[in-house]
Design a protein around this motif. Structure first.
Motif, PDB file in Angstrom:
ATOM      1  N   LYS A  70       0.866  -1.184   0.000  1.00 27.98           N
ATOM      2  CA  LYS A  70       0.000   0.000   0.000  1.00 27.98           C
ATOM      3  C   LYS A  70       0.904   1.235   0.000  1.00 27.98           C
ATOM      4  O   LYS A  70       1.925   1.294   0.689  1.00 27.98           O
ATOM      5  CB  LYS A  70      -0.933   0.008   1.216  1.00 27.98           C
ATOM      6  CG  LYS A  70      -0.288   0.242   2.571  1.00 27.98           C
ATOM      7  CD  LYS A  70      -1.353   0.181   3.660  1.00 27.98           C
ATOM      8  CE  LYS A  70      -0.746   0.458   5.037  1.00 27.98           C
ATOM      9  NZ  LYS A  70      -0.671   1.877   5.365  1.00 27.98           N
ATOM     10  N   ASN A 125      -0.825   5.584   2.089  1.00 25.43           N
ATOM     11  CA  ASN A 125      -2.136   5.229   2.621  1.00 25.43           C
ATOM     12  C   ASN A 125      -1.985   4.999   4.121  1.00 25.43           C
ATOM     13  O   ASN A 125      -1.258   4.099   4.547  1.00 25.43           O
ATOM     14  CB  ASN A 125      -2.653   3.965   1.934  1.00 25.43           C
ATOM     15  CG  ASN A 125      -4.085   3.631   2.310  1.00 25.43           C
ATOM     16  OD1 ASN A 125      -4.619   4.178   3.277  1.00 25.43           O
ATOM     17  ND2 ASN A 125      -4.691   2.730   1.552  1.00 25.43           N
ATOM     18  N   GLN A 152      -4.356   4.095   6.166  1.00 24.71           N
ATOM     19  CA  GLN A 152      -5.307   3.111   6.670  1.00 24.71           C
ATOM     20  C   GLN A 152      -4.661   1.739   6.813  1.00 24.71           C
ATOM     21  O   GLN A 152      -3.740   1.384   6.070  1.00 24.71           O
ATOM     22  CB  GLN A 152      -6.516   3.004   5.735  1.00 24.71           C
ATOM     23  CG  GLN A 152      -7.411   4.222   5.708  1.00 24.71           C
ATOM     24  CD  GLN A 152      -8.699   3.940   4.960  1.00 24.71           C
ATOM     25  OE1 GLN A 152      -9.050   2.797   4.700  1.00 24.71           O
ATOM     26  NE2 GLN A 152      -9.421   4.999   4.607  1.00 24.71           N
ATOM     27  N   MET A 207      -6.149   2.979  -2.129  1.00 23.84           N
ATOM     28  CA  MET A 207      -6.363   4.208  -2.895  1.00 23.84           C
ATOM     29  C   MET A 207      -5.078   4.702  -3.540  1.00 23.84           C
ATOM     30  O   MET A 207      -5.088   5.241  -4.642  1.00 23.84           O
ATOM     31  CB  MET A 207      -6.959   5.289  -1.989  1.00 23.84           C
ATOM     32  CG  MET A 207      -7.371   6.554  -2.724  1.00 23.84           C
ATOM     33  SD  MET A 207      -8.241   7.709  -1.640  1.00 23.84           S
ATOM     34  CE  MET A 207      -9.714   6.778  -1.219  1.00 23.84           C
ATOM     35  N   GLY A 208      -3.941   4.531  -2.889  1.00 27.52           N
ATOM     36  CA  GLY A 208      -2.671   4.990  -3.465  1.00 27.52           C
ATOM     37  C   GLY A 208      -2.105   4.028  -4.489  1.00 27.52           C
ATOM     38  O   GLY A 208      -1.070   4.305  -5.091  1.00 27.52           O
TER      39      GLY A 208
END
Length: 223
Positions: free
Chosen positions: A150, A153, A155, A207-208
């Protein structure tokens, strides 16, 4: 009264009117013992070979794997010797990677399957790039490993290796102070023919993007 002359033992023995050297008798006994030992060895060798074949399989490696078993149980009938041949071309392995980042809209919100856009290895062509799903060609023990990155991000993400919709092994990545972090895990799984294995995002988002992520697996041995 006449006296018998004393006889001196001279290495000869009188037997039924004939004279036989004692040394010759000893030599004949040695020859007989040697012949008996040779006969016993010749009789024992086949028995020992037969006993070994009853307990130990013979394996020859090459293009084909030949397994000889005096008591076959699961192999198909048709060979009186209990011989089965498994093709050496039944190798199964795949490895896929992610070369680009993209938005979560490219990932199905319903399945959340993690997709890979680059095939590194696909021996047997059992990994489908479009769906990023591996389909087991036969029952056996399979090894899987994954490395999902990831980027930018904060999260926490949870990634699971799924088999027919059920999570088998999972990994987490949740450090908020790094720009890139990976959820990594590996394990052995028994799959039946036709079972489907894939990676699913169970928690968080990518998302990234997940560039440099990998997903690999191979057949360790069939069952």
């Amino acid at each position: 009264m006449g006296h018998k002359p004393l006889q001196r033992k001279t290495g000869f023995e009188v037997c039924s009117g004939s004279v036989m050297p004692l040394g010759s008798v000893h030599f004949d006994l040695l020859m007989l013992q040697s012949l008996l030992l040779l006969v016993l060895l010749l009789l024992w060798a086949p028995l020992e070979t037969g006993a070994q074949n009853d307990t130990e399989p013979i394996i020859l490696e090459g293009k084909c794997l030949v397994v000889c078993d005096s008591t076959p149980s699961s192999e198909p009938a048709g060979s009186a010797l209990g011989m089965s041949v498994r093709s050496g071309s039944g190798r199964v392995a795949f490895s896929a990677s992610r070369q680009t980042n993209h938005e979560p809209t490219d990932m199905s919100n319903r399945t959340m399957i993690i997709y890979f856009d680059n095939i590194l290895v696909n021996v047997g062509t059992h990994f489908d790039q479009e769906s990023s799903v591996f389909v087991a060609p036969r029952r056996g023990v399979y090894s899987f490993n994954f490395h999902v990155v990831k980027a930018y991000n904060r999260q926490t993400i949870q990634v699971s290796l799924m088999v027919n919709g059920w999570p088998m092994i999972s990994a987490f990545a949740g450090d908020q102070d790094v720009t890139r972090e990976a959820a990594t895990n590996a394990g052995l799984v028994i799959l039946e023919k036709g079972d489907k294995a894939y990676l699913r995002l169970e928690r968080g988002n990518l998302m990234g993007g997940w560039k440099y992520s990998t997903f690999s697996g191979f057949l360790v041995f069939p069952l």
